[in-house]
Design an enzyme around this catalytic site. Sequence first.
Site: not given
Length: 461
Positions: A66, A129
């Site tokens: 992604h 993240y």
Amino acid sequence: MAELSVRQTAIPGLLVIELPMPGDARGWFKENWQRAKMTALGLPDFGPVQNNMSFNAAAGSTRGLHAEPWDKLISLATGRIFGAWVDLRPGPGFGTSVTVELGPDTAVFVPRGVANGYQALEPGTVYSYLVNDHWSPEARASYTYLNLADPTVAIPWPIPLAEAEISDADRAHPLLGDVVPMPAKRTVVVGASGQLGRALLATWPDALPLRRPDFDVTDPASFGGVPWSQVGLIVNATAYTAVDAAETDEGRRAAWAVNVTGLGRLVKTARAHRIPLLHVSSDYVFDGTATSHSEDEPLSPLGVYGQTKAAGDALVATLPRHWIVRTSWVIGDGGNFVRTMASLAERGVKPSVVGDQFGRLTFTADLAAGIAHLVGSDAPSGVYNLTNAGPVMSWAAIAKRVFELRGRPASDVTEVSTAEYFAGKTMAPRPVHSTLDLAKLQASGFTLVDADERLVAYLAG
């Protein structure tokens, strides 16, 4: 114990960070994101706004590839993974891949447009993240995807994909030959219909033009229709420039509304979305007593227009990434002093022109080129003077030169003082000397063009 370090990879902007992990019998500690230390080593000051966590129960859990429309710092709390990154940005690096095995002692900074995929090598793996935009389900529409098994990139997954846990969505992603690169963030030109705005659009044909009445800095509602999260640079070329009208009650309000309050909204927007802002300012921020003005001269505006431009400069200077470009006597595509003098010469009119104000002309093509140079060379934030080069001249001397180039005698132009020219009229105080020192711009590597050379070409065009 290893020292904190940052290293480049084959993908521009993709950085691997080695993290010290001091510990004892109780366990370990690490600084997962340390702004001062990491930016000093080359990590971008990317302005994270959200921290996400992800858990893989079993080894072999695989996700990706992604490419997201934001930057992120990926690291591990526990476990070990095989990470793969593929550049899906337009350009010669498209399709370049990098792989790194990560444990809690390694992190990777992933720039916008670089696809990432991860395979858990140990059970109970926990990812972190740190991202610089807020995630939402709708944000997935802005992703760019690549198939984990793409044969061209050929990622060497340690656990064969046939044995890995992969979502149906990730299995269906396109092969590299079918991937449309993630577009770069756009430049926005505010005030795109003006003389400078048109020159900027010629320099950046892919820029997003913002023009009145569709976009008006004095109207807060205008800001809601712009996709700011996909903007990489704001160039502000809009301003209230009716110098004399600004001295009236109505003009004063309008000048402050555009040059200060409206600009303040742009500054607020740039700060909220971490967008660099380039703002065009004016010689009118000075009183003109010095014969040449450097970038660090204290501001001393004489009239309302100059006061609003000085206030605007102060607002822009609060941004962490900004350029303030001060210019003077702008000539471009539209009504301006040179066109007026040329028209008078052609019609046989003999004008009276002010001879006690001094400066240099600035042609919009060169102004736009200088702006593009500052941005493209990643010049340090700050103030830059930008005009054409050449001798300092008065308005009357420029008018005489225009008449000569139009085949009329210079003597047709009568030189008068500012006081004589404006006698009985509402006028703003003007700086006697508008000449801007150009040494800083020249030191940045920009080649200046003589104003007379441009004047000849402008009138011949």
